[in-house]
Design an enzyme around this catalytic site. Structure first.
Site, PDB file in Angstrom:
ATOM      1  N   LYS A   1      53.305  49.383 -12.009  1.00  0.00           N
ATOM      2  CA  LYS A   1      53.491  50.836 -12.023  1.00  0.00           C
ATOM      3  C   LYS A   1      53.410  51.418 -10.623  1.00  0.00           C
ATOM      4  O   LYS A   1      53.876  52.535 -10.381  1.00  0.00           O
ATOM      5  CB  LYS A   1      52.440  51.487 -12.915  1.00  0.00           C
TER       6      LYS A   1
ATOM      7  N   LYS B   1      55.202  40.919  -9.019  1.00  0.00           N
ATOM      8  CA  LYS B   1      54.845  41.263 -10.382  1.00  0.00           C
ATOM      9  C   LYS B   1      55.302  42.681 -10.715  1.00  0.00           C
ATOM     10  O   LYS B   1      55.234  43.580  -9.872  1.00  0.00           O
ATOM     11  CB  LYS B   1      53.321  41.155 -10.562  1.00  0.00           C
TER      12      LYS B   1
ATOM     13  N   LYS C   1      42.090  43.907  -4.075  1.00  0.00           N
ATOM     14  CA  LYS C   1      42.164  45.333  -4.384  1.00  0.00           C
ATOM     15  C   LYS C   1      41.520  46.199  -3.306  1.00  0.00           C
ATOM     16  O   LYS C   1      41.957  47.322  -3.059  1.00  0.00           O
ATOM     17  CB  LYS C   1      41.513  45.614  -5.738  1.00  0.00           C
TER      18      LYS C   1
END
Length: 350
Positions: free
Chosen positions: A214, A211, A118
């Protein structure tokens, strides 16, 4: 000691809940409430560990918190029988995190692969919260002394950290724990993972190797829980496939990620195995299978979208659910926190 069995899980309010969130988490939350004592949390404190451009600022955070809550309720979670609340209303989450920061080791956190993913290449510019959020996750779980946590594969490492922290706390303060009346020297349980369902990892409709997310620039890559029937149908019909017929056996899906994804979605929504789905559709063309998948998705998801829309239109009602849930959650969390303070030796008002 015998711990009371309790399930804890949380969902970040970062907007645009999609089919992957539903099949990977929410549908299992609904099932678990039939067999377990459940605490379901909208983890708004986790959301702000990212940059404000990700979580959208104050107004967006409030809107997304209500939307996740609405999704819980619309999908079938009963907030009267179980606890539904947002994390920031229960200050014990933050308090226990600090205690756990003093128990957890730097080396443990340095091994957390999700932070590396991340934070990307600019790790020096990542927030301390993003680095430390696995410790907050441990506090989320253990402030309710939860025994089970439904997790995806990408969260198993964080659950292991929760177990390590619980074990070290129990070891470090074993004598004091016994002195507080816990005769076996165990205060925190070692929570176990619950991994269920045939499609816990839903992939993009445009690329079966990625995956569903959003953050994908193409809205056609995902089915949002707020999509209406026409939009759902359009996205499935446009979903990427290959020119070959559907295989008759699961082995035939191994090198066909898009086919595997669509079959997995059908299996999860219908409560069947992939083998069972292929037994019905194997050898057929994607056009016929997609038509059946459209019907199944619309039947399952359109009522959820409609109910979410109704709930979000009444923010006072949603807020009342969260406030009630937070009061019930706080009763459990305060008991844990007070005992933890006594174990450590903090003086407090009794």
């Amino acid at each position: 000691m015998a711990f009371v069995e309790r399930v804890f899980s949380g969902v970040q309010p970062t907007g645009n809940l999609h089919l992957g969130n539903y099949l990977g988490a929410i549908v299992n939350f609904v099932k678990l409430q039939e067999t377990h004592n459940c605490v379901y949390c909208v983890v708004d404190m986790h959301a702000i560990t990212h940059g404000i451009d990700v979580w959208g600022g104050p107004a967006e955070l409030a809107r997304n918190t209500r939307e996740v809550t609405a999704a819980f309720i619309a999908a079938g979670i009963d907030p009267k029988k179980h606890i539904v609340f947002n994390q920031s209303q229960v200050h014990e989450h933050a308090e226990l995190t600090w205690l756990f920061n003093c128990v957890a080791r730097i080396g443990w956190l340095n091994r957390m692969t999700q932070f590396k993913d991340k934070a990307g290449k600019d790790r020096e510019n990542a927030s301390v919260g993003l680095y430390d959020y696995p410790v907050l996750m441990a506090a989320d779980i253990l402030v309710y002394r939860a025994t089970h946590v439904p997790v995806g594969e990408d969260q198993k490492q964080h659950l292991e950290l929760s177990r390590d922290i619980a074990q070290k706390f129990n070891n470090d303060f074993a004598d004091s724990i016994r002195g507080q009346g816990f005769n076996d020297g165990l205060f925190f349980p070692l929570p176990e993972p619950l991994i269920t369902g045939p499609a816990t990892r839903v992939m993009s409709l445009r690329d079966g190797t990625k995956k569903m997310s959003k953050s994908d620039s193409s809205d056609n890559s995902r089915i949002n829980l707020t999509d209406d029937a026409d939009t759902i149908a359009q996205k499935i019909r446009k979903a990427k496939t290959d020119p070959e017929p559907l295989p008759s056996e699961e082995k035939g899906l191994e090198t066909r990620p898009e086919a595997d994804n669509l079959v997995g979605i059908y299996a999860a929504l219908s409560g069947r195995s992939k083998a069972g789905v292929l037994g019905e559709f194997g050898g057929g063309q994607f056009s016929g299978f997609k038509s059946a998948l459209v019907e199944l998705c619309v039947t399952t998801l359109a009522p959820i979208a409609s109910e979410m829309k109704r709930l979000v239109a009444d923010p006072g009602h949603v807020d009342a659910i969260l406030i009630d849930g937070a009061e019930r959650a706080r009763a459990i969390a305060a008991e844990t926190m007070n005992a933890a303070k006594d174990i450590i030796g903090f003086i407090r008002k009794t």
